[in-house]
Motif scaffolding. Structure first.
Motif, mmCIF file in Angstrom:
data_model
loop_
_atom_site.group_PDB
_atom_site.id
_atom_site.type_symbol
_atom_site.label_atom_id
_atom_site.label_comp_id
_atom_site.label_asym_id
_atom_site.label_seq_id
_atom_site.Cartn_x
_atom_site.Cartn_y
_atom_site.Cartn_z
ATOM 1 N N ARG A 3 37.944 -0.949 38.316
ATOM 2 C CA ARG A 3 38.965 -1.340 37.343
ATOM 3 C C ARG A 3 38.773 -0.638 36.017
ATOM 4 O O ARG A 3 39.698 -0.536 35.211
ATOM 5 C CB ARG A 3 38.942 -2.850 37.122
ATOM 6 N N ARG A 4 37.563 -0.190 35.738
ATOM 7 C CA ARG A 4 37.288 0.393 34.430
ATOM 8 C C ARG A 4 37.444 1.906 34.399
ATOM 9 O O ARG A 4 37.086 2.551 33.417
ATOM 10 C CB ARG A 4 35.881 -0.004 33.979
ATOM 11 N N LYS A 5 37.972 2.489 35.427
ATOM 12 C CA LYS A 5 38.147 3.931 35.477
ATOM 13 C C LYS A 5 39.497 4.324 34.875
ATOM 14 O O LYS A 5 40.551 3.892 35.332
ATOM 15 C CB LYS A 5 38.047 4.431 36.915
ATOM 16 N N TRP A 6 39.449 5.162 33.851
ATOM 17 C CA TRP A 6 40.661 5.659 33.222
ATOM 18 C C TRP A 6 41.314 6.720 34.098
ATOM 19 O O TRP A 6 40.635 7.445 34.832
ATOM 20 C CB TRP A 6 40.338 6.298 31.877
ATOM 21 N N LEU A 7 42.635 6.832 33.998
ATOM 22 C CA LEU A 7 43.342 7.969 34.573
ATOM 23 C C LEU A 7 43.548 8.955 33.431
ATOM 24 O O LEU A 7 44.268 8.673 32.477
ATOM 25 C CB LEU A 7 44.696 7.536 35.132
ATOM 26 N N ALA A 8 42.907 10.086 33.511
ATOM 27 C CA ALA A 8 43.019 11.089 32.454
ATOM 28 C C ALA A 8 42.821 12.468 33.051
ATOM 29 O O ALA A 8 41.994 12.655 33.943
ATOM 30 C CB ALA A 8 41.991 10.840 31.358
ATOM 31 N N ALA A 9 43.597 13.442 32.567
ATOM 32 C CA ALA A 9 43.484 14.805 33.080
ATOM 33 C C ALA A 9 44.043 15.787 32.068
ATOM 34 O O ALA A 9 44.840 15.419 31.198
ATOM 35 C CB ALA A 9 44.216 14.949 34.415
ATOM 36 N N ILE A 10 43.625 17.034 32.198
ATOM 37 C CA ILE A 10 44.086 18.120 31.332
ATOM 38 C C ILE A 10 44.350 19.346 32.187
ATOM 39 O O ILE A 10 43.566 19.661 33.086
ATOM 40 C CB ILE A 10 43.028 18.469 30.267
ATOM 41 N N GLU A 11 45.431 20.022 31.919
ATOM 42 C CA GLU A 11 45.734 21.299 32.563
ATOM 43 C C GLU A 11 46.290 22.235 31.496
ATOM 44 O O GLU A 11 47.272 21.894 30.821
ATOM 45 C CB GLU A 11 46.752 21.118 33.691
ATOM 46 N N ALA A 12 45.674 23.378 31.312
ATOM 47 C CA ALA A 12 46.142 24.351 30.326
ATOM 48 C C ALA A 12 45.961 25.748 30.895
ATOM 49 O O ALA A 12 44.848 26.137 31.238
ATOM 50 C CB ALA A 12 45.371 24.210 29.016
ATOM 51 N N THR A 13 47.047 26.478 31.011
ATOM 52 C CA THR A 13 47.000 27.802 31.624
ATOM 53 C C THR A 13 47.652 28.825 30.708
ATOM 54 O O THR A 13 48.215 28.507 29.669
ATOM 55 C CB THR A 13 47.734 27.795 32.973
#
Length: 226
Positions: A3-13
């Motif tokens: 339950r304590r896991k964030w959804l986070a991501a980055i993509e830069a091209t």
């Protein structure tokens, strides 16, 4: 499921990969905001200016980066309703300038409120408007002229909502929406969705705003191929 896991991501091209440290800082800033406010409020439930402020703050947190918000500039003259050409450029403002000693990014931004049930219709509308503003910047405004959209996807709660948020179902719907509308559709983005979202329900109790997505595109980009 944790339950304590964030959804986070980055993509830069492409040319925007230089912004990756700022996007990483932005994700951390949003997380810090939510934690420090004990998950009672968040920075994406306000307006465009507040959202732009988070990206500016992220830049100031990033070594070697500077930020200037809402600064005076000139913009390409738009075609008047009369149809008669007007000489010269017009005065205006640019939402945000991010810079290092090597390069500058002039950014025009919008904030979109996107119902998850309707895909990315409002997100894409926001990107079109941001691109229109970025296209009006003069070429010398920055090394890179960028359109950005901060999107707050939301879930409509049932009429007889009992006040409890099903975190597992929320996570499932958010992941499904991200996979369908962000992953593989945009080349440059960052997003943050906290694990704790019980307090992120609108005051009238009918909408849940579980997180925020930042999408970026270079001036002249085709919205259909971001």
């Amino acid at each position: 499921m944790d339950r304590r896991k964030w959804l986070a991501a980055i993509e830069a091209t492409r040319e925007l990969k230089v912004l990756r440290p700022v996007l990483q800082s932005w994700v951390k800033l949003v997380k810090d905001y939510c934690r420090m406010d004990s998950f009672e409020h968040n920075p994406w439930s306000y307006n465009e200016r507040a959202s732009i402020g988070t990206l500016a703050g992220a830049a100031w947190r990033t070594p070697g980066w500077l930020a200037t918000e809402e600064y005076c500039t000139t913009k390409v003259q738009s075609i008047p309703k009369s149809g008669i050409e007007m000489d010269g450029d017009r005065p205006g403002r640019c939402d945000l300038l991010l810079e290092t000693s090597d390069t500058t990014y002039a950014i025009e931004a919008k904030h979109a409120w996107q119902p998850i049930s309707k895909g990315a219709s409002t997100l894409l509308k926001g990107m079109l408007l941001a691109l229109k503003d970025a296209n009006s910047l003069t070429d010398d405004e920055g090394d890179h002229l960028i359109a950005a959209t901060f999107t707050s996807p939301y879930m409509v709660l049932p009429p007889k909502w009992n006040g409890a948020v099903d975190l597992r179902e929320t996570r499932r719907q958010v992941l499904s929406w991200l996979n369908e509308n962000v992953h593989g559709k945009f080349h440059n983005y960052a997003y943050v969705f906290p694990w704790q979202v019980e307090q992120y329900v609108s005051k009238h109790g009918r909408r849940l705003y579980p997180g925020v997505v930042l999408t970026l595109a270079s001036r002249g980009a085709d919205v259909g191929r971001l």
